[in-house]
Scaffold this motif. Sequence first.
Motif, PDB file in Angstrom:
ATOM      1  N   MET A 115      -3.814 -10.851  13.174  1.00  0.00           N
ATOM      2  CA  MET A 115      -3.462  -9.701  12.342  1.00  0.00           C
ATOM      3  C   MET A 115      -4.651  -9.342  11.463  1.00  0.00           C
ATOM      4  N   LYS A 116      -4.808  -8.052  11.196  1.00  0.00           N
ATOM      5  CA  LYS A 116      -5.972  -7.584  10.452  1.00  0.00           C
ATOM      6  C   LYS A 116      -5.536  -6.615   9.356  1.00  0.00           C
ATOM      7  N   ILE A 117      -6.106  -6.788   8.164  1.00  0.00           N
ATOM      8  CA  ILE A 117      -5.842  -5.895   7.040  1.00  0.00           C
ATOM      9  C   ILE A 117      -7.124  -5.148   6.693  1.00  0.00           C
ATOM     10  N   THR A 118      -7.047  -3.832   6.634  1.00  0.00           N
ATOM     11  CA  THR A 118      -8.156  -3.003   6.168  1.00  0.00           C
ATOM     12  C   THR A 118      -7.744  -2.348   4.865  1.00  0.00           C
ATOM     13  N   LYS A 119      -8.549  -2.511   3.838  1.00  0.00           N
ATOM     14  CA  LYS A 119      -8.215  -1.918   2.535  1.00  0.00           C
ATOM     15  C   LYS A 119      -8.664  -0.470   2.482  1.00  0.00           C
ATOM     16  N   LEU A 120      -7.772   0.376   2.012  1.00  0.00           N
ATOM     17  CA  LEU A 120      -8.125   1.741   1.665  1.00  0.00           C
ATOM     18  C   LEU A 120      -8.399   1.748   0.161  1.00  0.00           C
ATOM     19  N   GLU A 121      -8.223   2.871  -0.505  1.00  0.00           N
ATOM     20  CA  GLU A 121      -8.430   2.880  -1.946  1.00  0.00           C
ATOM     21  C   GLU A 121      -7.130   2.546  -2.679  1.00  0.00           C
ATOM     22  N   HIS A 122      -7.300   1.953  -3.872  1.00  0.00           N
ATOM     23  CA  HIS A 122      -6.200   1.661  -4.779  1.00  0.00           C
ATOM     24  C   HIS A 122      -5.208   0.708  -4.109  1.00  0.00           C
ATOM     25  N   SER A 123      -4.009   1.155  -3.744  1.00  0.00           N
ATOM     26  CA  SER A 123      -3.030   0.295  -3.094  1.00  0.00           C
ATOM     27  C   SER A 123      -2.868   0.606  -1.611  1.00  0.00           C
ATOM     28  N   GLY A 124      -3.731   1.432  -1.071  1.00  0.00           N
ATOM     29  CA  GLY A 124      -3.645   1.775   0.335  1.00  0.00           C
ATOM     30  C   GLY A 124      -4.208   0.681   1.225  1.00  0.00           C
ATOM     31  N   LEU A 125      -3.554   0.463   2.348  1.00  0.00           N
ATOM     32  CA  LEU A 125      -4.078  -0.492   3.323  1.00  0.00           C
ATOM     33  C   LEU A 125      -3.536  -0.169   4.699  1.00  0.00           C
ATOM     34  N   VAL A 126      -4.226  -0.711   5.697  1.00  0.00           N
ATOM     35  CA  VAL A 126      -3.791  -0.623   7.087  1.00  0.00           C
ATOM     36  C   VAL A 126      -3.646  -2.041   7.612  1.00  0.00           C
ATOM     37  N   LEU A 127      -2.508  -2.342   8.178  1.00  0.00           N
ATOM     38  CA  LEU A 127      -2.264  -3.648   8.786  1.00  0.00           C
ATOM     39  C   LEU A 127      -2.183  -3.438  10.292  1.00  0.00           C
ATOM     40  N   GLU A 128      -2.978  -4.199  11.054  1.00  0.00           N
ATOM     41  CA  GLU A 128      -3.104  -3.964  12.493  1.00  0.00           C
ATOM     42  C   GLU A 128      -2.821  -5.233  13.277  1.00  0.00           C
ATOM     43  N   LYS A 129      -2.063  -5.063  14.358  1.00  0.00           N
ATOM     44  CA  LYS A 129      -1.745  -6.162  15.275  1.00  0.00           C
ATOM     45  C   LYS A 129      -1.534  -5.575  16.659  1.00  0.00           C
ATOM     46  N   ASP A 130      -2.203  -6.167  17.660  1.00  0.00           N
ATOM     47  CA  ASP A 130      -2.032  -5.725  19.049  1.00  0.00           C
ATOM     48  C   ASP A 130      -2.253  -4.220  19.196  1.00  0.00           C
ATOM     49  N   ASP A 131      -3.295  -3.716  18.516  1.00  0.00           N
ATOM     50  CA  ASP A 131      -3.668  -2.291  18.586  1.00  0.00           C
ATOM     51  C   ASP A 131      -2.614  -1.359  18.005  1.00  0.00           C
ATOM     52  N   GLN A 132      -1.682  -1.902  17.233  1.00  0.00           N
ATOM     53  CA  GLN A 132      -0.707  -1.080  16.524  1.00  0.00           C
ATOM     54  C   GLN A 132      -0.963  -1.191  15.021  1.00  0.00           C
ATOM     55  N   LYS A 133      -0.743  -0.094  14.309  1.00  0.00           N
ATOM     56  CA  LYS A 133      -1.069  -0.067  12.880  1.00  0.00           C
ATOM     57  C   LYS A 133       0.145   0.303  12.026  1.00  0.00           C
ATOM     58  N   LEU A 134       0.238  -0.385  10.878  1.00  0.00           N
ATOM     59  CA  LEU A 134       1.102   0.026   9.782  1.00  0.00           C
ATOM     60  C   LEU A 134       0.203   0.548   8.670  1.00  0.00           C
ATOM     61  N   VAL A 135       0.592   1.654   8.056  1.00  0.00           N
ATOM     62  CA  VAL A 135      -0.199   2.233   6.959  1.00  0.00           C
ATOM     63  C   VAL A 135       0.652   2.226   5.700  1.00  0.00           C
ATOM     64  N   PHE A 136       0.089   1.704   4.609  1.00  0.00           N
ATOM     65  CA  PHE A 136       0.787   1.625   3.331  1.00  0.00           C
ATOM     66  C   PHE A 136       0.096   2.500   2.288  1.00  0.00           C
ATOM     67  N   ASP A 137       0.881   3.302   1.590  1.00  0.00           N
ATOM     68  CA  ASP A 137       0.418   4.062   0.418  1.00  0.00           C
ATOM     69  C   ASP A 137      -0.963   4.684   0.617  1.00  0.00           C
ATOM     70  N   PRO A 138      -1.119   5.560   1.635  1.00  0.00           N
ATOM     71  CA  PRO A 138      -2.452   6.097   1.940  1.00  0.00           C
ATOM     72  C   PRO A 138      -2.872   7.228   1.011  1.00  0.00           C
ATOM     73  N   VAL A 139      -3.256   6.878  -0.184  1.00  0.00           N
ATOM     74  CA  VAL A 139      -3.761   7.839  -1.163  1.00  0.00           C
ATOM     75  C   VAL A 139      -5.236   7.553  -1.379  1.00  0.00           C
ATOM     76  N   GLU A 140      -6.062   8.567  -1.226  1.00  0.00           N
ATOM     77  CA  GLU A 140      -7.500   8.397  -1.418  1.00  0.00           C
ATOM     78  C   GLU A 140      -7.962   9.268  -2.576  1.00  0.00           C
ATOM     79  N   PHE A 141      -8.376   8.624  -3.667  1.00  0.00           N
ATOM     80  CA  PHE A 141      -8.837   9.371  -4.825  1.00  0.00           C
ATOM     81  C   PHE A 141     -10.070  10.213  -4.493  1.00  0.00           C
ATOM     82  N   ALA A 142     -10.912   9.713  -3.585  1.00  0.00           N
ATOM     83  CA  ALA A 142     -12.150  10.408  -3.234  1.00  0.00           C
ATOM     84  C   ALA A 142     -11.985  11.273  -1.985  1.00  0.00           C
ATOM     85  N   ASP A 143     -10.746  11.448  -1.526  1.00  0.00           N
ATOM     86  CA  ASP A 143     -10.456  12.266  -0.355  1.00  0.00           C
ATOM     87  C   ASP A 143     -11.216  11.767   0.869  1.00  0.00           C
ATOM     88  N   THR A 144     -11.214  10.459   1.053  1.00  0.00           N
ATOM     89  CA  THR A 144     -11.984   9.860   2.140  1.00  0.00           C
ATOM     90  C   THR A 144     -11.090   9.122   3.137  1.00  0.00           C
TER      91      THR A 144
END
Length: 214
Positions: A1-30
């Motif tokens: 399993m893999k976690i990628t951090k976005l900004e603030h509380s945003g993150l992506v959790l990935e397993k077997d090429d499938q993704k869960l996305v949490f709280d995808p807010v980007e202050f810098a619009d990135t």
Amino acid sequence: MKITKLEHSGLVLEKDDQKLVFDPVEFADTLPKLENVVAIIITHIHSDHFQPEKITEILELNPNAKFFAPEDVNAEISNLTLVAGGDVAEIGDFKLEFFSKDHASVFAGKVPCRNIGVVIDGQVLNPGDSFDLLDSTKPVPVLLVPEVAPWAKISESVEFIKVAKPKYVIPMHDGLLSKMGKDIYDNFLKGICENIGADFVPMLPGDVFDFYLK
């Protein structure tokens, strides 16, 4: 399993090429383009966690993705499922166990809004804007810890870690911190992790934590 951090509380959790996305807010619009998303989870309605246009962007690329949010999210967004503490969902290869009910109080006696935490596959716990746990007697290996907020004190973050007894601690909700402030708060959390034998995993936007747990 893999976690990628976005900004603030945003993150992506990935397993077997499938993704869960949490709280995808980007202050810098990135916000990067996210593909192979099976679900988007919004912990609560505050704008540092929920921006409808970001959800729409993800759903345009992933039209079959589910969108989970607490019951006071009345957004006109497709694929929305309202959830509350005690609900369980299986989406793709992931099992989601929802818990909690309320956002932590900023002012004594006033609940700002609903909040849902979630445990993913029994391995990762995201409390949203709270210090709640699914079950304090059953440690979850990877704990996401709110680091700084109008509703939080560092002593509460430390106590949260002590009660949860995780193997890994990832600080979140850090978008309000300067670099100097981030270093100070990280040092507090790193210290308690060393005391209880947990690994502290500080992450900046774009950083990836890859882990395997039996």
